[in-house]
Design a protein around this motif. Structure first.
Motif, short mmCIF file in Angstrom:
data_model
loop_
_atom_site.label_atom_id
_atom_site.label_comp_id
_atom_site.label_asym_id
_atom_site.label_seq_id
_atom_site.Cartn_x
_atom_site.Cartn_y
_atom_site.Cartn_z
N LYS A 115 -46.57 6.67 -9.62
CA LYS A 115 -45.94 5.97 -10.75
C LYS A 115 -44.45 5.81 -10.46
O LYS A 115 -43.77 6.76 -10.08
N SER A 116 -43.96 4.55 -10.59
CA SER A 116 -42.61 4.22 -10.15
C SER A 116 -41.51 4.81 -11.02
O SER A 116 -40.39 5.01 -10.56
N LYS A 117 -41.79 5.05 -12.31
CA LYS A 117 -40.79 5.64 -13.20
C LYS A 117 -41.50 6.29 -14.37
O LYS A 117 -42.72 6.14 -14.54
N LYS A 118 -40.76 6.97 -15.18
CA LYS A 118 -41.40 7.66 -16.30
C LYS A 118 -41.96 6.66 -17.30
O LYS A 118 -41.54 5.51 -17.36
N GLY A 129 -37.64 1.08 -20.54
CA GLY A 129 -37.97 -0.33 -20.72
C GLY A 129 -39.47 -0.53 -20.57
O GLY A 129 -40.27 0.22 -21.13
N ALA A 130 -39.87 -1.55 -19.80
CA ALA A 130 -41.29 -1.85 -19.61
C ALA A 130 -41.99 -0.70 -18.89
O ALA A 130 -41.41 -0.03 -18.05
N ARG A 131 -43.24 -0.49 -19.27
CA ARG A 131 -44.02 0.61 -18.66
C ARG A 131 -44.71 0.09 -17.40
O ARG A 131 -45.40 -0.92 -17.45
#
Length: 201
Positions: free
Chosen positions: A58-61, A66-68
């Protein structure tokens, strides 16, 4: 039925079934499309998101950024996979022998009805000269895209026509529906007519 030989008092007796058949547009279209599809390589290949090189982490939390988003291999990202990726496949369509021969007969019959089929005694060239071929085609009154059909295409004939754009030379064995449909006019030798009859009978 009889086909007149150009610049001669002779005629060639041919079968009504082959040179006088009713034109079937649907059949001809189906056979032409199938013939062209058979020539397609079908080797196009793209990668799905599972095949693209890259981490699936997963690239970010999930919240607060912002966008998931999940993995960067998703189709939405540059460098990601393709949503409906193309894969190697065959474009082949089944056309049985009877349909193929009927379509070729229908095309020849329509060419004859429209006055676009010219029968000659011979197309042999004494030497491979383009100028001689140009003069011969002008004499026969061919269109911009003539198709020359002989029983066995000689090397001199092939070399004479090679530098002329849109002029095709075929022997009976290499005759196909696409070349017949694409020609403005078809010039065919009397011997080739007989050989075509044997093939399509």
């Amino acid at each position: 039925m009889e086909l007149a030989i150009n610049n001669s008092s002779k005629t060639v007796s041919v079968s009504e079934e082959i040179f006088g058949r009713e034109f079937n547009q649907d059949l001809v279209h189906q056979v032409v499309v199938a013939y062209r599809n058979a020539g397609r390589a079908g080797t196009k290949a793209q990668k799905t998101r599972s095949e693209v090189a890259g981490t699936t982490k997963k690239s970010k939390k999930q919240k607060g950024g912002g966008a998931r988003h999940g993995a960067l291999t998703a189709p939405i990202f540059t460098g990601g996979g393709v949503t409906f990726a193309a894969k190697p496949r065959s474009f082949e369509q089944k056309v049985n022998r009877k349909m193929y021969r009927a379509a070729v007969s229908a095309i020849l019959s329509e060419l004859n009805r429209q006055g676009r089929l010219t029968v000659v005694e011979s197309l042999d060239a004494d030497a491979p000269k383009t100028s001689a071929m140009v003069a011969r085609l002008k004499e026969l009154g061919c269109g911009r895209r003539p198709l020359l059909v002989t029983e066995d295409a000689s090397e001199n004939l092939y070399l004479s026509a090679r530098n002329l754009p849109y002029v095709e030379v075929r022997d009976v064995q290499g005759l196909d529906p696409v070349s017949l449909v694409g020609a403005d006019s078809v010039v065919i030798t009397a011997d080739a007519v007989k050989k075509i009859e044997e093939w399509l009978a």
